[in-house]
Design an enzyme around this catalytic site. Structure first.
Site, PDB file in Angstrom:
ATOM      1  N   HIS A  17       0.864  -1.201   0.000  1.00  0.00           N
ATOM      2  CA  HIS A  17       0.000   0.000   0.000  1.00  0.00           C
ATOM      3  C   HIS A  17       0.890   1.237   0.000  1.00  0.00           C
ATOM      4  O   HIS A  17       1.456   1.617   1.020  1.00  0.00           O
ATOM      5  CB  HIS A  17      -0.901   0.007   1.247  1.00  0.00           C
ATOM      6  CG  HIS A  17      -1.862   1.155   1.268  1.00  0.00           C
ATOM      7  ND1 HIS A  17      -3.198   0.990   1.547  1.00  0.00           N
ATOM      8  CD2 HIS A  17      -1.713   2.483   1.067  1.00  0.00           C
ATOM      9  CE1 HIS A  17      -3.815   2.151   1.503  1.00  0.00           C
ATOM     10  NE2 HIS A  17      -2.913   3.088   1.215  1.00  0.00           N
ATOM     11  N   HIS A  19       1.452   5.373  -1.886  1.00  0.00           N
ATOM     12  CA  HIS A  19       1.037   6.467  -2.780  1.00  0.00           C
ATOM     13  C   HIS A  19       2.296   7.041  -3.409  1.00  0.00           C
ATOM     14  O   HIS A  19       3.169   7.544  -2.706  1.00  0.00           O
ATOM     15  CB  HIS A  19       0.313   7.569  -1.990  1.00  0.00           C
ATOM     16  CG  HIS A  19      -0.937   7.082  -1.320  1.00  0.00           C
ATOM     17  ND1 HIS A  19      -2.174   7.190  -1.893  1.00  0.00           N
ATOM     18  CD2 HIS A  19      -1.112   6.444  -0.142  1.00  0.00           C
ATOM     19  CE1 HIS A  19      -3.080   6.657  -1.085  1.00  0.00           C
ATOM     20  NE2 HIS A  19      -2.469   6.188  -0.013  1.00  0.00           N
ATOM     21  N   LEU A  20       2.385   6.947  -4.733  1.00  0.00           N
ATOM     22  CA  LEU A  20       3.547   7.498  -5.439  1.00  0.00           C
ATOM     23  C   LEU A  20       3.225   8.832  -6.089  1.00  0.00           C
ATOM     24  O   LEU A  20       4.133   9.546  -6.518  1.00  0.00           O
ATOM     25  CB  LEU A  20       4.025   6.512  -6.510  1.00  0.00           C
ATOM     26  CG  LEU A  20       4.524   5.143  -6.014  1.00  0.00           C
ATOM     27  CD1 LEU A  20       4.804   4.208  -7.186  1.00  0.00           C
ATOM     28  CD2 LEU A  20       5.769   5.287  -5.141  1.00  0.00           C
ATOM     29  N   ARG A  21       1.925   9.172  -6.194  1.00  0.00           N
ATOM     30  CA  ARG A  21       1.472  10.346  -6.953  1.00  0.00           C
ATOM     31  C   ARG A  21       1.873  10.220  -8.425  1.00  0.00           C
ATOM     32  O   ARG A  21       2.129   9.150  -8.906  1.00  0.00           O
ATOM     33  CB  ARG A  21       1.982  11.666  -6.343  1.00  0.00           C
ATOM     34  CG  ARG A  21       1.702  11.826  -4.853  1.00  0.00           C
ATOM     35  CD  ARG A  21       0.220  11.950  -4.532  1.00  0.00           C
ATOM     36  NE  ARG A  21       0.041  12.210  -3.100  1.00  0.00           N
ATOM     37  CZ  ARG A  21      -0.844  11.584  -2.325  1.00  0.00           C
ATOM     38  NH1 ARG A  21      -1.678  10.686  -2.817  1.00  0.00           N
ATOM     39  NH2 ARG A  21      -0.916  11.875  -1.045  1.00  0.00           N
ATOM     40  N   LYS A 110      -9.490  -0.683  -5.259  1.00  0.00           N
ATOM     41  CA  LYS A 110      -9.502   0.083  -4.013  1.00  0.00           C
ATOM     42  C   LYS A 110     -10.838   0.797  -3.850  1.00  0.00           C
ATOM     43  O   LYS A 110     -11.297   1.485  -4.765  1.00  0.00           O
ATOM     44  CB  LYS A 110      -8.366   1.121  -4.041  1.00  0.00           C
ATOM     45  CG  LYS A 110      -8.290   2.030  -2.819  1.00  0.00           C
ATOM     46  CD  LYS A 110      -7.820   1.289  -1.582  1.00  0.00           C
ATOM     47  CE  LYS A 110      -7.900   2.154  -0.318  1.00  0.00           C
ATOM     48  NZ  LYS A 110      -6.740   3.015  -0.132  1.00  0.00           N
ATOM     49  N   HIS A 147     -10.455   1.460   2.272  1.00  0.00           N
ATOM     50  CA  HIS A 147     -10.226   2.525   3.241  1.00  0.00           C
ATOM     51  C   HIS A 147     -11.410   2.418   4.198  1.00  0.00           C
ATOM     52  O   HIS A 147     -12.509   2.851   3.871  1.00  0.00           O
ATOM     53  CB  HIS A 147     -10.168   3.914   2.594  1.00  0.00           C
ATOM     54  CG  HIS A 147      -9.850   4.970   3.612  1.00  0.00           C
ATOM     55  ND1 HIS A 147      -8.626   5.588   3.690  1.00  0.00           N
ATOM     56  CD2 HIS A 147     -10.581   5.456   4.643  1.00  0.00           C
ATOM     57  CE1 HIS A 147      -8.628   6.425   4.718  1.00  0.00           C
ATOM     58  NE2 HIS A 147      -9.798   6.362   5.311  1.00  0.00           N
ATOM     59  N   HIS A 185      -4.374  -0.153   6.337  1.00  0.00           N
ATOM     60  CA  HIS A 185      -3.909   0.737   7.424  1.00  0.00           C
ATOM     61  C   HIS A 185      -4.821   0.723   8.658  1.00  0.00           C
ATOM     62  O   HIS A 185      -5.382   1.737   9.034  1.00  0.00           O
ATOM     63  CB  HIS A 185      -3.700   2.177   6.924  1.00  0.00           C
ATOM     64  CG  HIS A 185      -4.760   2.727   5.993  1.00  0.00           C
ATOM     65  ND1 HIS A 185      -6.105   2.735   6.305  1.00  0.00           N
ATOM     66  CD2 HIS A 185      -4.650   3.285   4.762  1.00  0.00           C
ATOM     67  CE1 HIS A 185      -6.757   3.280   5.303  1.00  0.00           C
ATOM     68  NE2 HIS A 185      -5.909   3.608   4.350  1.00  0.00           N
ATOM     69  N   LEU A 230      -4.734   9.702   7.761  1.00  0.00           N
ATOM     70  CA  LEU A 230      -6.059   9.097   7.919  1.00  0.00           C
ATOM     71  C   LEU A 230      -5.980   7.612   7.590  1.00  0.00           C
ATOM     72  O   LEU A 230      -5.356   7.259   6.591  1.00  0.00           O
ATOM     73  CB  LEU A 230      -7.082   9.794   7.004  1.00  0.00           C
ATOM     74  CG  LEU A 230      -7.445  11.208   7.457  1.00  0.00           C
ATOM     75  CD1 LEU A 230      -8.291  11.905   6.403  1.00  0.00           C
ATOM     76  CD2 LEU A 230      -8.175  11.200   8.790  1.00  0.00           C
ATOM     77  N   ASP A 258       1.446   2.923   3.481  1.00  0.00           N
ATOM     78  CA  ASP A 258       0.591   4.092   3.231  1.00  0.00           C
ATOM     79  C   ASP A 258       1.436   5.351   3.117  1.00  0.00           C
ATOM     80  O   ASP A 258       0.955   6.453   3.411  1.00  0.00           O
ATOM     81  CB  ASP A 258      -0.496   4.253   4.302  1.00  0.00           C
ATOM     82  CG  ASP A 258      -1.650   5.132   3.826  1.00  0.00           C
ATOM     83  OD1 ASP A 258      -1.816   5.282   2.605  1.00  0.00           O
ATOM     84  OD2 ASP A 258      -2.373   5.691   4.676  1.00  0.00           O
ATOM     85  N   HIS A 262       3.015  14.600   0.712  1.00  0.00           N
ATOM     86  CA  HIS A 262       2.417  15.937   0.574  1.00  0.00           C
ATOM     87  C   HIS A 262       3.543  16.909   0.857  1.00  0.00           C
ATOM     88  O   HIS A 262       4.280  16.725   1.837  1.00  0.00           O
ATOM     89  CB  HIS A 262       1.296  16.161   1.610  1.00  0.00           C
ATOM     90  CG  HIS A 262       0.101  15.275   1.401  1.00  0.00           C
ATOM     91  ND1 HIS A 262      -0.933  15.618   0.553  1.00  0.00           N
ATOM     92  CD2 HIS A 262      -0.218  14.073   1.920  1.00  0.00           C
ATOM     93  CE1 HIS A 262      -1.841  14.658   0.559  1.00  0.00           C
ATOM     94  NE2 HIS A 262      -1.440  13.701   1.376  1.00  0.00           N
ATOM     95  N   ALA A 274      -3.574  15.191   4.895  1.00  0.00           N
ATOM     96  CA  ALA A 274      -3.386  13.929   5.623  1.00  0.00           C
ATOM     97  C   ALA A 274      -2.393  13.044   4.891  1.00  0.00           C
ATOM     98  O   ALA A 274      -2.543  12.793   3.695  1.00  0.00           O
ATOM     99  CB  ALA A 274      -4.723  13.205   5.743  1.00  0.00           C
TER     100      ALA A 274
HETATM  101  O1  DOR Z   1      -3.243   9.882   5.354  1.00  0.00           O
HETATM  102  C1  DOR Z   1      -3.629   9.485   4.276  1.00  0.00           C
HETATM  103  N1  DOR Z   1      -3.131   9.966   3.105  1.00  0.00           N
HETATM  104  N2  DOR Z   1      -4.605   8.569   4.255  1.00  0.00           N
HETATM  105  C2  DOR Z   1      -5.185   8.206   3.130  1.00  0.00           C
HETATM  106  O2  DOR Z   1      -6.092   7.416   3.189  1.00  0.00           O
HETATM  107  C3  DOR Z   1      -4.785   8.798   1.827  1.00  0.00           C
HETATM  108  C4  DOR Z   1      -3.433   9.323   1.873  1.00  0.00           C
HETATM  109  C5  DOR Z   1      -3.111  10.216   0.688  1.00  0.00           C
HETATM  110  O3  DOR Z   1      -3.506   9.889  -0.434  1.00  0.00           O
HETATM  111  O4  DOR Z   1      -2.441  11.235   0.885  1.00  0.00           O
HETATM  112 ZN    ZN Z   2      -3.374   5.077   1.440  1.00  0.00          ZN
END
Ligand code: DOR
Ligand code: ZN
Length: 356
Positions: A17, A19-21, A110, A147, A185, A230, A258, A262, A274
């Protein structure tokens, strides 16, 4: 290396799990992930989201292109395998699922309840309307990644995961008993107990932040935006249960960072985003958590075996060596457009590091 140093060689981990953007962000996030992990399950919450196989294929190619342009060494480049997910919406069709199952690159679907978290506006608004898609997932043995939080305004943010288990997930499992499900998560003892009580079709990922921290770390002595993610960090009693199950050797619980980038300014803001960014240091973080309860011997199952087992994939053949020689977490990483990216535990010292 000092004579007291302990080395721990484990099977190369996978991140189930992450996030690479997209776009220029990949130049930072992909090399960080590829340095530690072979397979990574890439979350689809881009803007716009990754909703079908064509979009997943194109996103995967952008990730691999970015890897090729990076300075990651040749061996890691060839080992890195981004596994894709589709973002389920109210308009996802059975055909989308059939094509995903046949694609060879989509590992799972997802489900974000609409409004639950970052970029979830296109998520599912009525889970009761998803019967045909769930049936198709079941038929093609494609896991559903959740989620797991309800989104009603009147439900307290600290109760949203438990309410999801009681009001939503329990019903899904009754109606689709052979559907493979990952509660992503998890943050509460309720979720750990819930997963333990289900068949082996139901598993959970656990992040490093939920093993190492609780809501006091987030809120005591001033708000610490880099601990805000989150589902939100819960009280210490939940953290302890998560550590118990993660280090128990039970294959229902496995690694999913996760890691969610950001830019620093977007987190250190009056309305901060988040997400905790952990990809580059995730293994030292997990090692630190496991070692804190004397369970470093249980690390390899969690990081490198149980996830592959759940997804029906072989475990990796390469290894990585951790060493209990301290490392300082960088204060930040360069991020696109002259921004910076602050990692979890920036500037702090971790007792474990990855052997060069
Ligand atoms: O903290 C989080 N950031 N929780 C998520 O479910 C999504 C993630 C995000 O995409 O930044
Ligand atoms: Zn996530």
């Amino acid at each position: 290396m000092t004579e007291n140093t302990t080395e721990l060689t484990i099977i190369q981990p996978d991140d189930w799990h992450i996030h690479l953007r997209d776009g220029a962000a990949l130049a930072t996030t992909v090399p960080h992930a590829a340095a530690s992990f072979n397979r990574v399950i890439c979350m689809p919450n881009l803007v716009p989201p990754v909703k079908n196989v064509n979009e997943a294929q194109a996103y995967r190619e952008r990730i691999l292109q970015s890897l090729q342009l990076s300075s990651v060494d040749a061996e890691r480049k060839s080992a890195f395998d981004p596994r894709m997910t589709l973002y389920m919406t109210d308009h996802t069709t059975v055909k989308d699922i059939e094509m995903a199952a046949a694609s060879g690159i989509v590992q799972a679907v997802k489900l974000y309840p609409a409004g639950a978290t970052t970029n979830s506006a296109d998520g599912v608004t009525d889970i009761n309307a998803c019967v045909e898609v769930f049936e198709a997932l079941e038929k093609y043995n494609l896991p559903l990644l959740l989620h797991g939080e309800v989104t009603h305004d009147h439900v307290d943010i600290f109760d949203r995961e438990k309410r999801f288990l009681d009001d939503v997930l329990a019903q899904i499992i009754i109606k689709f008993p052979t559907l493979k499900i990952v509660m992503e998560h998890i943050t509460t003892s309720d979720a750990a107990d819930f997963v333990l009580a289900q068949s082996n079709q139901v598993a959970a990922t656990i992040t490093p932040q939920h093993l190492l921290f609780n809501r006091n770390h987030l809120l005591l002595g001033g708000i610490k935006p880099h601990f805000y993610c989150l589902p939100i960090l819960k009280r210490e009693s939940h953290q302890k249960v998560l550590l118990d199950v993660a280090t128990s050797g039970n294959p229902k619980f496995f690694l999913g960072t996760d890691s969610a980038p950001h830019a620093t300014h977007a987190k250190e803001s009056a309305c901060g985003c988040a997400g905790c960014y952990s990809a580059a240091i995730a293994l030292p973080l997990y090692a630190t958590a496991f070692d804190s309860v004397g369970k470093i011997d249980k690390l390899e199952g969690f990081t490198s075996r149980f996830g592959a087992q759940f997804y029906g994939l072989p475990v990796n053949e390469s290894t990585i060596t951790l060493v209990n020689s301290p490392m300082q977490v960088p204060s930040s990483f360069d991020y696109f457009d002259n921004h910076s990216l602050t990692p979890l535990m920036a500037d702090q010292t971790l007792p474990w590091s990855i052997k060069a």
